[in-house]
Design a protein around this motif. Sequence first.
Motif, PDB file in Angstrom:
ATOM      1  N   UNK A  43       0.856  -1.186   0.000  1.00 19.89           N
ATOM      2  CA  UNK A  43       0.000   0.000   0.000  1.00 19.89           C
ATOM      3  C   UNK A  43       0.889   1.231   0.000  1.00 19.89           C
ATOM      4  N   UNK A  44       0.421   2.292  -0.655  1.00 17.36           N
ATOM      5  CA  UNK A  44       1.133   3.564  -0.676  1.00 17.36           C
ATOM      6  C   UNK A  44       0.205   4.644  -0.180  1.00 17.36           C
ATOM      7  N   UNK A  45       0.688   5.475   0.729  1.00 11.22           N
ATOM      8  CA  UNK A  45      -0.125   6.577   1.225  1.00 11.22           C
ATOM      9  C   UNK A  45      -0.354   6.489   2.719  1.00 11.22           C
ATOM     10  N   UNK A  46      -1.177   7.394   3.220  1.00  9.59           N
ATOM     11  CA  UNK A  46      -1.441   7.493   4.659  1.00  9.59           C
ATOM     12  C   UNK A  46      -2.849   6.995   4.961  1.00  9.59           C
ATOM     13  N   UNK A  47      -3.855   7.654   4.395  1.00  8.23           N
ATOM     14  CA  UNK A  47      -5.217   7.152   4.603  1.00  8.23           C
ATOM     15  C   UNK A  47      -5.403   5.814   3.901  1.00  8.23           C
ATOM     16  N   UNK A  48      -4.628   5.578   2.821  1.00 14.97           N
ATOM     17  CA  UNK A  48      -4.764   4.350   2.054  1.00 14.97           C
ATOM     18  C   UNK A  48      -4.428   3.103   2.862  1.00 14.97           C
ATOM     19  N   UNK A  49      -3.610   3.258   3.904  1.00 16.11           N
ATOM     20  CA  UNK A  49      -3.175   2.095   4.679  1.00 16.11           C
ATOM     21  C   UNK A  49      -4.255   1.629   5.666  1.00 16.11           C
ATOM     22  N   UNK A  50      -5.179   2.520   5.998  1.00 16.88           N
ATOM     23  CA  UNK A  50      -6.151   2.216   7.058  1.00 16.88           C
ATOM     24  C   UNK A  50      -6.973   0.945   6.807  1.00 16.88           C
ATOM     25  N   UNK A  51      -7.519   0.723   5.597  1.00 13.44           N
ATOM     26  CA  UNK A  51      -8.312  -0.495   5.391  1.00 13.44           C
ATOM     27  C   UNK A  51      -7.512  -1.793   5.575  1.00 13.44           C
ATOM     28  N   UNK A  52      -6.189  -1.719   5.394  1.00 15.97           N
ATOM     29  CA  UNK A  52      -5.350  -2.912   5.500  1.00 15.97           C
ATOM     30  C   UNK A  52      -4.609  -2.988   6.831  1.00 15.97           C
ATOM     31  N   UNK A  53      -4.819  -2.018   7.714  1.00 13.48           N
ATOM     32  CA  UNK A  53      -4.014  -1.913   8.925  1.00 13.48           C
ATOM     33  C   UNK A  53      -4.049  -3.179   9.764  1.00 13.48           C
ATOM     34  N   UNK A  54      -5.223  -3.740   9.959  1.00  7.78           N
ATOM     35  CA  UNK A  54      -5.331  -4.924  10.809  1.00  7.78           C
ATOM     36  C   UNK A  54      -4.562  -6.102  10.215  1.00  7.78           C
ATOM     37  N   UNK A  55      -4.700  -6.291   8.902  1.00  5.51           N
ATOM     38  CA  UNK A  55      -4.027  -7.409   8.247  1.00  5.51           C
ATOM     39  C   UNK A  55      -2.511  -7.208   8.263  1.00  5.51           C
ATOM     40  N   UNK A  56      -2.061  -5.971   8.018  1.00  2.00           N
ATOM     41  CA  UNK A  56      -0.624  -5.671   8.028  1.00  2.00           C
ATOM     42  C   UNK A  56      -0.039  -5.919   9.422  1.00  2.00           C
ATOM     43  N   UNK A  57      -0.790  -5.513  10.446  1.00  2.00           N
ATOM     44  CA  UNK A  57      -0.352  -5.723  11.825  1.00  2.00           C
ATOM     45  C   UNK A  57      -0.229  -7.221  12.122  1.00  2.00           C
ATOM     46  N   UNK A  58      -1.169  -7.998  11.612  1.00  2.00           N
ATOM     47  CA  UNK A  58      -1.133  -9.457  11.788  1.00  2.00           C
ATOM     48  C   UNK A  58       0.113 -10.050  11.120  1.00  2.00           C
ATOM     49  N   UNK A  59       0.408  -9.601   9.897  1.00  2.00           N
ATOM     50  CA  UNK A  59       1.585 -10.094   9.177  1.00  2.00           C
ATOM     51  C   UNK A  59       2.866  -9.720   9.919  1.00  2.00           C
ATOM     52  N   UNK A  60       2.917  -8.490  10.431  1.00  2.00           N
ATOM     53  CA  UNK A  60       4.094  -8.037  11.168  1.00  2.00           C
ATOM     54  C   UNK A  60       4.323  -8.883  12.412  1.00  2.00           C
ATOM     55  N   UNK A  61       3.253  -9.156  13.168  1.00  3.41           N
ATOM     56  CA  UNK A  61       3.376  -9.966  14.381  1.00  3.41           C
ATOM     57  C   UNK A  61       3.824 -11.388  14.070  1.00  3.41           C
ATOM     58  N   UNK A  62       3.303 -11.932  12.963  1.00  5.94           N
ATOM     59  CA  UNK A  62       3.691 -13.300  12.604  1.00  5.94           C
ATOM     60  C   UNK A  62       5.172 -13.366  12.230  1.00  5.94           C
ATOM     61  N   UNK A  63       5.658 -12.351  11.538  1.00  5.41           N
ATOM     62  CA  UNK A  63       7.077 -12.327  11.183  1.00  5.41           C
ATOM     63  C   UNK A  63       7.946 -12.147  12.421  1.00  5.41           C
ATOM     64  N   UNK A  64       7.494 -11.311  13.341  1.00  3.23           N
ATOM     65  CA  UNK A  64       8.240 -11.136  14.601  1.00  3.23           C
ATOM     66  C   UNK A  64       8.318 -12.456  15.365  1.00  3.23           C
ATOM     67  N   UNK A  65       7.205 -13.170  15.403  1.00  2.98           N
ATOM     68  CA  UNK A  65       7.192 -14.477  16.083  1.00  2.98           C
ATOM     69  C   UNK A  65       8.150 -15.444  15.401  1.00  2.98           C
ATOM     70  N   UNK A  66       8.208 -15.384  14.060  1.00  3.24           N
ATOM     71  CA  UNK A  66       9.101 -16.271  13.316  1.00  3.24           C
ATOM     72  C   UNK A  66      10.558 -15.971  13.658  1.00  3.24           C
TER      73      UNK A  66
END
Length: 366
Positions: A43-66
Amino acid sequence: MYGAGVVAALKKKAQGIQFFGIGGPRMEEAEVRILYRVSEVAVVGITEVLPKMRFIHQALNELKDALKDNPPDLVILIDYPGFNLNLAGTAHDLGIPVLYYIPPQVWAWREGRVKKIAKRVDRVAVILPFEKEFYSRYGIQAEYVGHPLLDGQGRGRSREQVREHLGIRGDQFPVVGLLPGSRNEELARHLPPIIGAAGAILGAYPDLRCILPLASTVDEEAVKPYLEHGHVDVMVRSADTKEVLTACDLALIASGTATLEAAITETPMVIFYKVSFFTYVLSKLLAKVSHIGLVNLVAGREIVPELIQGKATDARLAEEGLRLLGDEARREGMKENLRLVREQLGQGGASERVAALAGEMMGLGV
């Protein structure tokens, strides 16, 4: 694409290395274990990230756990700073070396991020010639590796061969490339004006052929609804962007890496970009550069017209495009300037140089 290049180069140097992370089809083909597809989090932008925020946060946490469960010998970050600098913090805390390939363009905006990079990242590999000096000023160990778009340059087909492959006559004029970007929100904002512009160009040039090279992250079904409402036939191809640009007399290109691909192929172009109103206003306040097109940034001046936000209309895009198509001297002048930009990008071999840095950081002696 860049990740796959580094993986392939590292595998040549040392057998048995295993990779996991976020990537697309090319990294998958390079046998990287994909935890999340890049198209899912891009995603590119600031408001553009909001609809994907939850999914992106989930991906980030999974990578951190890995990283915690099975710490790798090295983390290689590629672009995507909001996500990757967060991940770099976790890797740093775990004592995992971090190599940032294509680090944030903090010289353009949000310079405050450079402090996070200095704290969390061990080495950076930059792809634009002026970036090494910028990062070095902050005590960051930076290496200029050249631009990966030039890797393997010179092995492609000629303009005539590409046109024949695409079913285009060698003398047909004009052939116009339409490059709206590689993310879904870019397609939604960019396809209507460039298809409208192509329709206006068709009025002046009945022999017009239009080509849209699909990015590997874009499904052809995603572009079909926009093409159905246009007044011009558009050839859609899942093909190498540089190769398609080789066949073009002009390209209408969303600001991004594709502008450098057009520079490499010396294809005259018009750069455009649109974001949400809030993102645009905030970007205007934070940006420290006078241009957004990478070719103009590398050149240090505007050598290609830029139509941003409200200026990125079908009428203005057609106007700038027709100006280039109708003036051979203007096209040749732009080609000469693009040739100079290409020379500044290096001679290829970026993936090999990054692989050498990675090997050194892992103590492989490669």
